[in-house]
Scaffold this active site. Structure first.
Site, short mmCIF file in Angstrom:
data_model
loop_
_atom_site.label_atom_id
_atom_site.label_comp_id
_atom_site.label_asym_id
_atom_site.label_seq_id
_atom_site.Cartn_x
_atom_site.Cartn_y
_atom_site.Cartn_z
N CYS A 81 0.84 -1.21 0.00
CA CYS A 81 0.00 0.00 0.00
C CYS A 81 0.88 1.25 0.00
O CYS A 81 1.63 1.47 -0.93
CB CYS A 81 -1.01 -0.01 1.15
SG CYS A 81 -2.36 1.15 0.89
N HIS A 191 -3.83 -4.73 -0.43
CA HIS A 191 -3.42 -5.35 0.83
C HIS A 191 -3.54 -6.87 0.72
O HIS A 191 -4.62 -7.40 0.96
CB HIS A 191 -4.31 -4.85 1.97
CG HIS A 191 -4.03 -3.45 2.39
ND1 HIS A 191 -3.11 -3.14 3.35
CD2 HIS A 191 -4.54 -2.28 1.96
CE1 HIS A 191 -3.06 -1.82 3.51
NE2 HIS A 191 -3.92 -1.27 2.68
N GLU A 193 -2.59 -8.97 2.82
CA GLU A 193 -2.93 -9.51 4.16
C GLU A 193 -4.41 -9.33 4.49
O GLU A 193 -4.88 -9.79 5.51
CB GLU A 193 -2.04 -8.86 5.22
CG GLU A 193 -2.42 -7.47 5.70
CD GLU A 193 -2.09 -6.35 4.72
OE1 GLU A 193 -1.77 -6.63 3.55
OE2 GLU A 193 -2.16 -5.17 5.13
#
Lengths: 214, 254
Positions: A81, A191, A193
């Site tokens: 990001c 992202h 994750e």
């Protein structure tokens, strides 16, 4: 077992990144320790918030030097990001007359996306680069984005002797860089994750570039 | 390439337990928010909202623990709202694994909280949560309320939302108190009005009762659709909602 350090400089949901990396089967820890970050098998650089404050906070833990030295030695770095955006030359975010300077690993200016609704928030598709290692097995999946700024052109010239960078693109209002694989330096605007199973697979693809198969 | 409309189940959590009733099959403990969150993740939720309705602040540690255990196992975005009064509260929730934090009543009482929180943590993680009801007392015909819709805040709802977005709120969780619990569909007039006025994503909330309710809210301008009871009682599955939206040419995540 390989070790990944998640660089802790106060900008990013480091806890989610830690658990997601751990799910790939490597040891991971959150730290801002210079030597630890320098010597880890993989370094993950998260980032949320404004570009300028991210760069300042990163420099305050000498993150710019850590990244520079790791890349000089061919050690993997993954920016996520704003952790990707700061790798470019500069950003117009909250800048008055001069753009905020970034780490300048790649040329390019991070600027506000031209879209009616911002932030670009949610699950979007990616046009993966040919022969992408990052998107192996997941090129058709959606990934979770949260950002208002992006890089809309790729300006690094190809070099005769080096493998050309693999640049993957997304579209929201306009085209922007979604991910880059450039030697040891990888980065994603989205992202991983927070992108469910697809994101975990992407992180496993990254880890597999430096982790021995067990 | 198009951004997918997000489908977001909302869990009301009181002192560590999911309340308002949940009747989900194949759960060991339907009152455990972590277990339910993981089940929704499996069921295709694009994002989750925990609403902490605990009246006292004494149970905040319980909430942090739930957020932590959920975020450790569920790799989709998690928004937590309810009882957020200070930037310290925002920080605690983010540190424990929340990706976004909803600010409601405390923002009305102290709008600086929205400015401060978005400056410190970034506007992408500050969600303005607003409970709106119809009134004849404001220009727009809508007012922002407190105490779960029982009291007027004195703010015209549209003016308040614009004000909060100007202060840095990065998303609006738009809850219609008139539609909430009716199962008569989302408040389309309200969504349309807010869509005209602000350029941040809108999560429509309140009123979802059947499959046919979802697509019109997207047409009205919602970027995300939140629902609680229809999902909790298994009346409608997330996959059914996405299939219905796809039939109406709305992009969803498979």
């Amino acid at each position: 077992m390989s070790t990944v350090v998640i660089l802790d400089y106060g900008h990013g949901n480091v806890r989610s990144a830690l658990r997601a990396i751990e799910s790939t089967g490597v040891t991971a820890r959150i730290t801002s320790d210079f030597d630890d970050a320098l010597s880890a098998d993989g370094l993950l650089v998260p980032g949320v918030g404004a570009f300028g404050s991210c760069v300042s906070a990163l420099r305050s833990v000498r993150g710019d030097q850590i990244i520079e030295r790791r890349l000089a030695g061919g050690l993997p770095v993954l920016g996520i990001c704003v952790g990707m955006q700061i790798l470019f030359a500069s950003s117009t975010e909250h800048a008055d007359t001069n753009n905020f300077a970034g780490l300048d690993q790649w040329p390019g200016i991070v600027r506000a996306l031209d879209a009616p609704v911002l932030p670009h928030m949610g699950w979007n598709t990616v046009r993966a680069a040919d022969n992408s290692h990052m998107f192996q097995g997941i090129a058709q999946e959606r990934f979770y984005f949260v950002h208002s700024y992006g890089v809309t052109s790729w300006d690094l010239p190809d070099h005769d002797y080096l493998e050309p960078p693999r640049v993957s693109w997304s579209h929201y209002g306009e085209q922007f860089v979604a991910a880059v694989e450039n030697g040891p330096l990888w980065a994603t605007q989205f992202h991983p994750e927070k992108s469910g199973q697809a994101g975990l697979t992407l992180l496993a693809n990254w880890v597999s570039t430096f982790s021995e198969k067990s | 390439m198009t951004l997918a409309v997000r489908i977001i189940p909302c869990l009301d959590v009181d002192q560590g337990r999911v309340v308002k009733g949940v009747n989900f099959v194949n759960l060991r403990d339907a009152g455990d928010p972590v277990e339910l969150a993981l089940a929704y993740g499996q069921a295709g939720a694009d994002e989750l909202v925990f609403l902490d309705i605990t009246a006292s602040s004494a149970n905040r540690e319980t909430t942090y623990d739930i957020v932590r255990r959920t975020a450790d196992q569920l790799f989709i975005p998690l928004t937590v709202g309810g009882g957020v009064r200070t930037t310290h509260d925002v920080d605690n929730l983010l540190r424990n694994g929340a990706d976004k934090v909803g600010i409601n009543t405390a923002g009305l009482a102290n709008p600086e909280l929205i400015s401060d929180a978005s400056r410190i943590f970034g506007n992408q993680c500050i969600v303005l949560s607003v409970d709106v009801r119809r009134t004849s007392e404001t220009d727009s015909g809508f007012e922002a309320t407190t105490h779960g819709g029982r009291r007027s805040s004195g703010w015209d709802a549209i003016a308040w939302i614009k004000h909060a977005v100007d202060r840095g709120a990065g998303e609006v969780l738009l809850n219609s108190m008139d539609a909430d619990g009716t199962k008569n569909g989302y408040d389309l007039a309200l969504i349309e009005l807010v869509r005209k006025e602000v350029g941040v994503p809108i999560i429509a909330s309140g009123g979802a009762g059947q499959l046919a309710d979802f697509a019109p809210a997207v047409v009205a301008g919602a970027d995300a659709l939140l629902a609680a009871s229809v999902f909790h009682f298994g009346e409608i599955s997330i996959h059914e909602v996405k299939a219905e939206l796809a039939l109406h040419n709305v992009t969803v995540r498979a």
